[in-house]
Scaffold this motif. Structure first.
Motif, PDB file in Angstrom:
ATOM      1  N   GLU A   1       0.772  -1.347  -0.021  1.00  0.00           N
ATOM      2  CA  GLU A   1       0.187  -0.021   0.051  1.00  0.00           C
ATOM      3  C   GLU A   1       0.861   1.394   0.040  1.00  0.00           C
ATOM      4  O   GLU A   1       1.918   1.421   0.655  1.00  0.00           O
ATOM      5  N   MET A   2       0.476   2.283  -0.686  1.00  0.00           N
ATOM      6  CA  MET A   2       1.058   3.619  -0.803  1.00  0.00           C
ATOM      7  C   MET A   2       0.416   4.509   0.164  1.00  0.00           C
ATOM      8  O   MET A   2      -1.041   4.536   0.290  1.00  0.00           O
ATOM      9  N   ALA A   3       1.093   5.578   0.646  1.00  0.00           N
ATOM     10  CA  ALA A   3       0.546   6.564   1.586  1.00  0.00           C
ATOM     11  C   ALA A   3       1.034   7.875   1.365  1.00  0.00           C
ATOM     12  O   ALA A   3       2.699   7.744   1.184  1.00  0.00           O
ATOM     13  N   SER A   4       0.512   8.917   1.381  1.00  0.00           N
ATOM     14  CA  SER A   4       1.294  10.297   1.396  1.00  0.00           C
ATOM     15  C   SER A   4       2.123  10.378   2.385  1.00  0.00           C
ATOM     16  O   SER A   4       1.943  10.049   3.581  1.00  0.00           O
ATOM     17  N   GLU A   5       3.223  11.556   2.256  1.00  0.00           N
ATOM     18  CA  GLU A   5       3.883  11.648   3.361  1.00  0.00           C
ATOM     19  C   GLU A   5       3.153  12.243   4.693  1.00  0.00           C
ATOM     20  O   GLU A   5       3.553  12.169   5.847  1.00  0.00           O
ATOM     21  N   ASN A   6       2.368  13.168   4.459  1.00  0.00           N
ATOM     22  CA  ASN A   6       1.456  13.640   5.590  1.00  0.00           C
ATOM     23  C   ASN A   6       0.366  12.976   6.265  1.00  0.00           C
ATOM     24  O   ASN A   6      -0.478  13.762   6.997  1.00  0.00           O
ATOM     25  N   THR A   7       0.093  11.773   5.916  1.00  0.00           N
ATOM     26  CA  THR A   7      -1.112  10.764   6.255  1.00  0.00           C
ATOM     27  C   THR A   7      -1.255  10.778   7.679  1.00  0.00           C
ATOM     28  O   THR A   7      -2.314  11.006   8.268  1.00  0.00           O
ATOM     29  N   ILE A   8      -0.135  10.684   8.137  1.00  0.00           N
ATOM     30  CA  ILE A   8      -0.368  10.486  10.004  1.00  0.00           C
ATOM     31  C   ILE A   8      -0.502  11.760  10.505  1.00  0.00           C
ATOM     32  O   ILE A   8      -1.465  12.019  11.339  1.00  0.00           O
ATOM     33  N   GLU A   9       0.194  13.158  10.199  1.00  0.00           N
ATOM     34  CA  GLU A   9      -0.215  14.101  10.753  1.00  0.00           C
ATOM     35  C   GLU A   9      -1.890  14.479  10.429  1.00  0.00           C
ATOM     36  O   GLU A   9      -2.290  15.129  11.309  1.00  0.00           O
ATOM     37  N   VAL A  10      -2.519  14.240   9.282  1.00  0.00           N
ATOM     38  CA  VAL A  10      -3.803  14.404   8.959  1.00  0.00           C
ATOM     39  C   VAL A  10      -4.498  13.501   9.849  1.00  0.00           C
ATOM     40  O   VAL A  10      -5.562  14.338  10.491  1.00  0.00           O
ATOM     41  N   HIS A  11      -4.363  12.426  10.004  1.00  0.00           N
ATOM     42  CA  HIS A  11      -5.139  11.487  10.879  1.00  0.00           C
ATOM     43  C   HIS A  11      -5.079  11.956  12.144  1.00  0.00           C
ATOM     44  O   HIS A  11      -6.120  11.972  13.370  1.00  0.00           O
ATOM     45  N   ILE A  12      -3.833  12.347  12.785  1.00  0.00           N
ATOM     46  CA  ILE A  12      -3.626  12.995  14.095  1.00  0.00           C
ATOM     47  C   ILE A  12      -4.383  14.124  14.514  1.00  0.00           C
ATOM     48  O   ILE A  12      -5.149  14.247  15.474  1.00  0.00           O
ATOM     49  N   HIS A  13      -4.382  14.869  13.269  1.00  0.00           N
ATOM     50  CA  HIS A  13      -5.090  16.105  13.532  1.00  0.00           C
ATOM     51  C   HIS A  13      -6.592  16.179  13.668  1.00  0.00           C
ATOM     52  O   HIS A  13      -7.430  16.578  14.487  1.00  0.00           O
ATOM     53  N   ASN A  14      -7.117  15.009  12.961  1.00  0.00           N
ATOM     54  CA  ASN A  14      -8.438  14.833  12.755  1.00  0.00           C
ATOM     55  C   ASN A  14      -8.846  14.152  14.191  1.00  0.00           C
ATOM     56  O   ASN A  14      -9.977  14.354  14.780  1.00  0.00           O
ATOM     57  N   LEU A  15      -8.103  13.308  14.601  1.00  0.00           N
ATOM     58  CA  LEU A  15      -8.127  12.623  15.838  1.00  0.00           C
ATOM     59  C   LEU A  15      -8.420  13.439  17.159  1.00  0.00           C
ATOM     60  O   LEU A  15      -9.298  13.553  18.179  1.00  0.00           O
ATOM     61  N   ARG A  16      -7.305  14.469  17.171  1.00  0.00           N
ATOM     62  CA  ARG A  16      -7.577  15.489  18.075  1.00  0.00           C
ATOM     63  C   ARG A  16      -8.741  16.485  18.176  1.00  0.00           C
ATOM     64  O   ARG A  16      -9.359  16.780  19.148  1.00  0.00           O
ATOM     65  N   LYS A  17      -9.454  16.750  17.101  1.00  0.00           N
ATOM     66  CA  LYS A  17     -10.495  17.537  16.779  1.00  0.00           C
ATOM     67  C   LYS A  17     -11.641  16.621  17.458  1.00  0.00           C
ATOM     68  O   LYS A  17     -12.702  17.322  18.142  1.00  0.00           O
ATOM     69  N   LYS A  18     -11.729  15.441  17.198  1.00  0.00           N
ATOM     70  CA  LYS A  18     -12.973  14.559  17.562  1.00  0.00           C
ATOM     71  C   LYS A  18     -12.804  13.941  19.138  1.00  0.00           C
ATOM     72  O   LYS A  18     -13.711  13.624  19.846  1.00  0.00           O
ATOM     73  N   ILE A  19     -11.462  14.018  19.714  1.00  0.00           N
ATOM     74  CA  ILE A  19     -11.493  13.494  20.871  1.00  0.00           C
ATOM     75  C   ILE A  19     -11.102  14.527  21.951  1.00  0.00           C
ATOM     76  O   ILE A  19     -11.770  15.121  22.586  1.00  0.00           O
ATOM     77  N   ASP A  20      -9.846  15.012  21.945  1.00  0.00           N
ATOM     78  CA  ASP A  20      -9.567  16.081  22.660  1.00  0.00           C
ATOM     79  C   ASP A  20      -7.977  16.668  22.237  1.00  0.00           C
ATOM     80  O   ASP A  20      -7.263  15.699  21.812  1.00  0.00           O
ATOM     81  N   SER A  21      -7.705  17.907  22.097  1.00  0.00           N
ATOM     82  CA  SER A  21      -6.392  18.490  21.397  1.00  0.00           C
ATOM     83  C   SER A  21      -5.148  17.748  22.310  1.00  0.00           C
ATOM     84  O   SER A  21      -4.266  18.054  21.777  1.00  0.00           O
ATOM     85  N   SER A  22      -5.448  17.571  23.537  1.00  0.00           N
ATOM     86  CA  SER A  22      -4.157  17.265  24.232  1.00  0.00           C
ATOM     87  C   SER A  22      -3.986  15.912  24.470  1.00  0.00           C
ATOM     88  O   SER A  22      -3.089  15.198  25.027  1.00  0.00           O
ATOM     89  N   PHE A  23      -4.914  14.807  23.845  1.00  0.00           N
ATOM     90  CA  PHE A  23      -5.065  13.462  24.233  1.00  0.00           C
ATOM     91  C   PHE A  23      -3.771  12.861  23.524  1.00  0.00           C
ATOM     92  O   PHE A  23      -3.312  11.853  24.144  1.00  0.00           O
ATOM     93  N   ILE A  24      -3.568  13.219  22.269  1.00  0.00           N
ATOM     94  CA  ILE A  24      -2.334  12.383  21.598  1.00  0.00           C
ATOM     95  C   ILE A  24      -1.300  13.552  21.700  1.00  0.00           C
ATOM     96  O   ILE A  24      -1.368  14.570  21.184  1.00  0.00           O
ATOM     97  N   LYS A  25       0.050  13.274  22.324  1.00  0.00           N
ATOM     98  CA  LYS A  25       0.992  14.307  22.576  1.00  0.00           C
ATOM     99  C   LYS A  25       2.199  13.856  21.147  1.00  0.00           C
ATOM    100  O   LYS A  25       2.239  12.875  21.003  1.00  0.00           O
TER     101      LYS A  25
END
Length: 218
Positions: free
Chosen positions: A183-207
């Protein structure tokens, strides 16, 4: 949640990969036993699903080599060998579980969930951490009692961080948990998912540990 499947039967392997992918796992598949140790040295997996009857080396020897090399990740033997002596050899040789073919998919998934709970230090099918609840049975997520709707990859990423809570995981390791070898993924995939998770859960949950990776603290 990335798994390594070692199975030489083409039809069964395809079926297992499809079923596990449908249930939120990332699966890499080997049809030979000799490359397994190299794969574990170069990549990080949550567990190994190991057939015993392989074309190049006996699965019990693969198991022995992995444990001798110090690999401690859970190993589930999945085999047609139903003799009690083989079961004993497998479990005494370091396997965490032993399932005989043909098998029920529901039972197979349940046994995998048990192994994953052990990795996370939980005995129940729901992992709870810092107000977050993740069900490994139905992929249901709640935070502070409220349901959270996640995409498939967001759930994979969050589950990986939760099961490895207290450890800093590099972006490369997290990328591996989402995407297998093919599978191929773009370089900023993780940053995008982390950003979305912080929005859905809590901005400080994932450090973010700058220059190292990401962590969910226990």
């Amino acid at each position: 949640m990335r798994l390594l499947l070692v199975e030489d039967d083409q039809m069964l392997g395809e079926s297992i990969v499809e079923s596990l992918s449908r249930h939120g796992y990332t699966v890499d598949w080997l049809q030979l036993g000799k490359p397994v140790e190299l794969a574990l040295h170069s990549e990080e997996f949550l567990a190994v699903i190991l057939d015993l009857t392989l074309p190049d080396i006996d699965g019990l020897e693969v198991l022995r080599q992995l444990r001798h090399a110090g690999h401690t990740l859970p190993i589930l033997i999945l085999t047609a060998r139903d003799d009690i002596d083989d079961r004993v050899k497998g479990l005494d040789g370091g396997a965490d579980d032993y399932l005989v073919k043909p098998f029920s998919l529901r039972e197979f998934l349940a046994r995998l969930r048990v192994l994953i709970r052990r990795v996370a230090g939980n005995v129940e099918s729901t992992i709870e951490l810092n107000g977050l609840k993740i069900s490994l049975v139905n992929n249901h997520v709640e935070y502070l009692g409220l349901p959270i709707k996640l995409t498939k990859n967001e759930f994979k990423l969050l589950s990986t961080l939760v099961t490895k809570a207290g450890r800093v995981l590099s972006k490369d390791k997290l990328q591996q948990s989402l995407h297998g070898w093919d599978e191929m993924a773009s370089e900023n995939t993780i940053e995008v998912h982390i950003h979305n998770l912080r929005k859905k859960i809590d901005s400080s949950f994932i450090k973010n540990i700058r220059g190292v990776g990401y962590i969910i603290e226990k």
